[in-house]
Design a protein around this motif. Structure first.
Motif, PDB file in Angstrom:
ATOM      1  N   PRO A 524       0.373  -1.052   0.140  1.00 27.14           N
ATOM      2  CA  PRO A 524       0.066  -0.264  -0.025  1.00 27.14           C
ATOM      3  C   PRO A 524       0.873   0.920  -0.197  1.00 27.14           C
ATOM      4  N   ASP A 525       1.449   1.135   0.743  1.00 31.37           N
ATOM      5  CA  ASP A 525       2.726   2.576   1.142  1.00 31.37           C
ATOM      6  C   ASP A 525       3.314   2.442  -0.356  1.00 31.37           C
ATOM      7  N   TYR A 526       3.771   1.549  -1.450  1.00 33.94           N
ATOM      8  CA  TYR A 526       4.064   1.750  -2.639  1.00 33.94           C
ATOM      9  C   TYR A 526       3.187   2.419  -3.795  1.00 33.94           C
ATOM     10  N   VAL A 527       1.735   2.162  -3.786  1.00 33.87           N
ATOM     11  CA  VAL A 527       1.154   2.514  -4.607  1.00 33.87           C
ATOM     12  C   VAL A 527       0.778   3.865  -4.466  1.00 33.87           C
ATOM     13  N   GLU A 528       0.414   3.891  -2.709  1.00 31.01           N
ATOM     14  CA  GLU A 528       0.063   5.174  -2.348  1.00 31.01           C
ATOM     15  C   GLU A 528       0.779   5.865  -3.162  1.00 31.01           C
ATOM     16  N   ARG A 529       1.907   6.226  -3.059  1.00 31.64           N
ATOM     17  CA  ARG A 529       2.855   6.944  -3.277  1.00 31.64           C
ATOM     18  C   ARG A 529       3.538   7.296  -4.600  1.00 31.64           C
ATOM     19  N   VAL A 530       3.661   6.164  -5.525  1.00 31.96           N
ATOM     20  CA  VAL A 530       3.165   6.698  -6.801  1.00 31.96           C
ATOM     21  C   VAL A 530       2.572   7.115  -7.422  1.00 31.96           C
ATOM     22  N   SER A 531       1.212   6.896  -7.218  1.00 27.32           N
ATOM     23  CA  SER A 531      -0.175   7.285  -7.334  1.00 27.32           C
ATOM     24  C   SER A 531      -0.295   9.023  -7.304  1.00 27.32           C
ATOM     25  N   ARG A 532       0.794   9.294  -6.040  1.00 29.10           N
ATOM     26  CA  ARG A 532       0.650  11.082  -5.642  1.00 29.10           C
ATOM     27  C   ARG A 532       1.628  11.224  -6.691  1.00 29.10           C
ATOM     28  N   ARG A 533       2.304  11.320  -6.929  1.00 29.33           N
ATOM     29  CA  ARG A 533       3.622  11.519  -8.228  1.00 29.33           C
ATOM     30  C   ARG A 533       2.904  11.079  -9.486  1.00 29.33           C
ATOM     31  N   PHE A 534       1.700  10.538  -9.486  1.00 32.43           N
ATOM     32  CA  PHE A 534       1.623  10.636 -11.173  1.00 32.43           C
ATOM     33  C   PHE A 534       1.014  12.319 -11.284  1.00 32.43           C
ATOM     34  N   VAL A 535       0.055  12.063 -10.021  1.00 33.12           N
ATOM     35  CA  VAL A 535      -0.945  12.992 -10.063  1.00 33.12           C
ATOM     36  C   VAL A 535      -0.180  14.409 -10.114  1.00 33.12           C
ATOM     37  N   ALA A 536       0.517  14.433  -9.243  1.00 32.75           N
ATOM     38  CA  ALA A 536       1.422  15.890  -9.039  1.00 32.75           C
ATOM     39  C   ALA A 536       2.210  16.319 -11.082  1.00 32.75           C
TER      40      ALA A 536
END
Length: 557
Positions: A524-536
């Motif tokens: 979950p930590d990894y997917v959350e991190r990459v998802s937020r970076r993608f949006v940003a």
């Protein structure tokens, strides 16, 4: 076609003859796998699991959709290091082939009843639109077959070195934008060929996909043969012919042969391609026995020539390629049919149902005036033929059952294979892990507006049953030694895969970063991190896959 001088035999029947070159080929040569049915009915069901000899237990039963499942309690660390006997449970997985044609309410109820009475309530939608049961006892198999066949269903050729269950557009015949209805072609192929001994000894499995939907909803680029609906400028609606796609540990996208196939020709063309595979496919090594390896050596031009000259006996006209997909291919939500009624797509959690839920879905569909339910290659459920005035009631009923037509992004787009729970090839758990991850991501990312769902595919081993190379985030289960020298379960990460266009070639199979592996607890930590970076970091209208191709490595770690 190929000289036998100065070359090593690859076990191609048309070139090298039929002499078996490995133990699997020996077993198939000794007896056709279809023959095991009568031994199940007349012998094994009466005498029990221990009466089944190894060649039937680990081989021929698969021709009738039956695999031994993983013995409970055997950890992932023993996968690949112990014998089949140490991994085998005395229970079976059974796969029912649906062929993408959908199910009547009566058929759905029979499947639910089988799940409840014989499979401890298990029922999983596969990513090939089939249904899998677990905990099946050999004593129950004849009765299960009787019940399935009484309503027109079967397990024949559901596994083994055979033509496996077909993918078909789950909205075939009803979608308002459909180019051509593929169901008549599938029905003809099934009637003529499925269950015949002459195509029951292939080099390995053979996968088929047929669609007439402009959403390109059957992943045609990763099947051994795909017929994709197109409109020929002179001949009208028909199919564009693709061959030799597959994933696993050596992924390769299929290729167009540039040939146009009419509806009338389609069954003959399918039969010609499968016979070409039977005669010229490589049989010496199981690792090279898929059609993709033959196409890689021959190329599409030679493949088409051999197909036409030796197996069809006529030339196929050239035809157009499919257009880019027109929209989402999972068919989630409410959609208008060509007859004015509606079809409604619902999202279970990673395809996991139960016998009771199958029965409840049948009741809900019937109450909405429907007699047809379809499964999708994304492990979803569609209720077809719903009157406009009954949609709201169906939505509310299915929501109470835990099935939503408006799922969260990760519930909509997460796919998982069977995993360690039942599969003898798996290293890690998948279904339960995926469900927990979806719940956690929904909570953590509630404040993030994703432009589109990010697909998350979780696979318990390298074989890619969950299509990890085609996901935005694909996870391949592995074991590795940690710094303390003990084994730990981890996932190798594939990023930015997809089938936006096969013309992208290998770029469509995702990107891997050296050393990028995450532990199960870190998921979950990894997917959350990459998802937020993608949006940003994304540009306007940029997809996740396109962002991955240009993003710096630090954004992807």
């Amino acid at each position: 076609m190929t000289s036998t001088s100065h070359r090593r035999s690859e076990g191609q029947w048309a070139v090298d003859g039929h002499a078996p070159l490995n133990s699997n080929e020996v077993v198939k040569a000794e007896e056709n796998g279809l023959h095991v049915r009568q031994r199940v009915i007349n012998d094994y069901a009466a005498r029990g699991f221990r009466s089944i000899p190894p060649d039937d237990l680990n081989g021929r039963l698969r021709w009738w959709g039956i695999y031994t499942q993983r013995r409970q309690g055997v950890p992932g660390g023993r996968t690949g290091s112990v014998s089949p006997e140490d991994l085998n449970d005395s229970h079976f997985m059974m796969r029912v082939r649906i062929d993408g044609l959908g199910l009547t309410v009566r058929q759905l109820r029979v499947l639910g009843d089988i799940s409840t009475k014989f499979a401890r309530g298990t029922a999983d939608i596969t990513d090939r639109q089939n249904l899998q049961f677990h905990w099946i006892e050999i004593e129950s198999v004849p009765e299960i077959w009787r019940r399935l066949e009484a309503v027109g269903l079967s397990t024949v050729h559901a596994c083994g070195d055979t033509p496996r269950g077909f993918l078909c557009s789950p909205v075939a015949g009803v979608a308002a934008d459909e180019i051509i209805d593929p169901r008549p072609v599938i029905r003809q192929i099934k009637q003529r060929y499925i269950g015949r001994e002459e195509i029951s000894n292939l080099p390995r499995k053979f996968k088929t996909a047929i669609t007439g939907s402009p959403t390109l909803d059957v992943l045609h680029e990763i099947n051994d043969i795909s017929l994709v609906g197109v409109r020929h400028p002179e001949l009208g609606p028909g199919y564009d012919l693709w061959v030799a796609g597959a994933l696993s540990v050596t992924p390769r996208l299929g290729e167009r042969l540039g040939a146009f196939v009419t509806e009338e020709q389609a069954p003959d063309v399918w039969y010609a391609v499968i016979r070409l595979f039977r005669e010229y496919g490589y049989r010496r090594l199981r690792s090279k026995a898929r059609l993709k390896f033959l196409l890689a050596d021959w190329g599409p031009q030679r493949f088409r020539q051999v197909l036409e000259d030796e197996f069809l006996g006529y030339r196929l006209p050239d035809g157009p390629a499919p257009a880019q997909p027109t929209g989402p291919s999972d068919h989630i939500g409410v959609h208008e049919q060509k007859d004015g009624r509606r079809y409604v797509g619902f999202a279970p959690t990673v395809g996991r149902l139960s016998g009771a839920l199958l029965a409840d879905i049948a009741t809900a569909a019937q109450a909405a005036g429907s007699d047809r339910v379809a499964f999708t290659p994304q492990q979803k459920v569609i209720v077809l033929d719903v009157g406009e005035t009954k949609v709201a009631r169906l939505l509310a009923t299915m929501e109470r059952l835990g099935l939503t037509a408006n799922p969260s992004p990760f519930r909509r787009s997460t796919l998982a294979c069977t995993g360690l729970e039942f599969c003898k090839f798996a290293f890690v758990e998948t279904k339960g892990l995926a469900a927990r991850t979806i719940f956690e991501l929904d909570r953590r990312l509630a404040d993030v507006q994703l432009p589109a769902p990010i697909s998350l595919n979780i696979n318990g081993c390298p074989n890619s049953c969950a299509r990890i190379q085609l996901a935005d985030i694909g996870l391949k289960g592995q074991l590795q030694q940690n710094a303390e020298g003990t084994q730990e379960f981890i996932f190798q990460v594939h990023l930015g895969g997809g089938l936006e266009s096969a013309q992208r070639g290998q770029a469509g199979l995702g990107r891997t970063l050296r050393g990028l592996k995450i532990g199960v607890a870190e998921l979950p930590d990894y997917v959350e991190r990459v998802s937020r970076r993608f949006v940003a970091e994304r540009e306007p209208d940029e997809s996740f896959a396109k962002w991955v191709q240009r993003a710096p490595e630090e954004s992807l770690r």
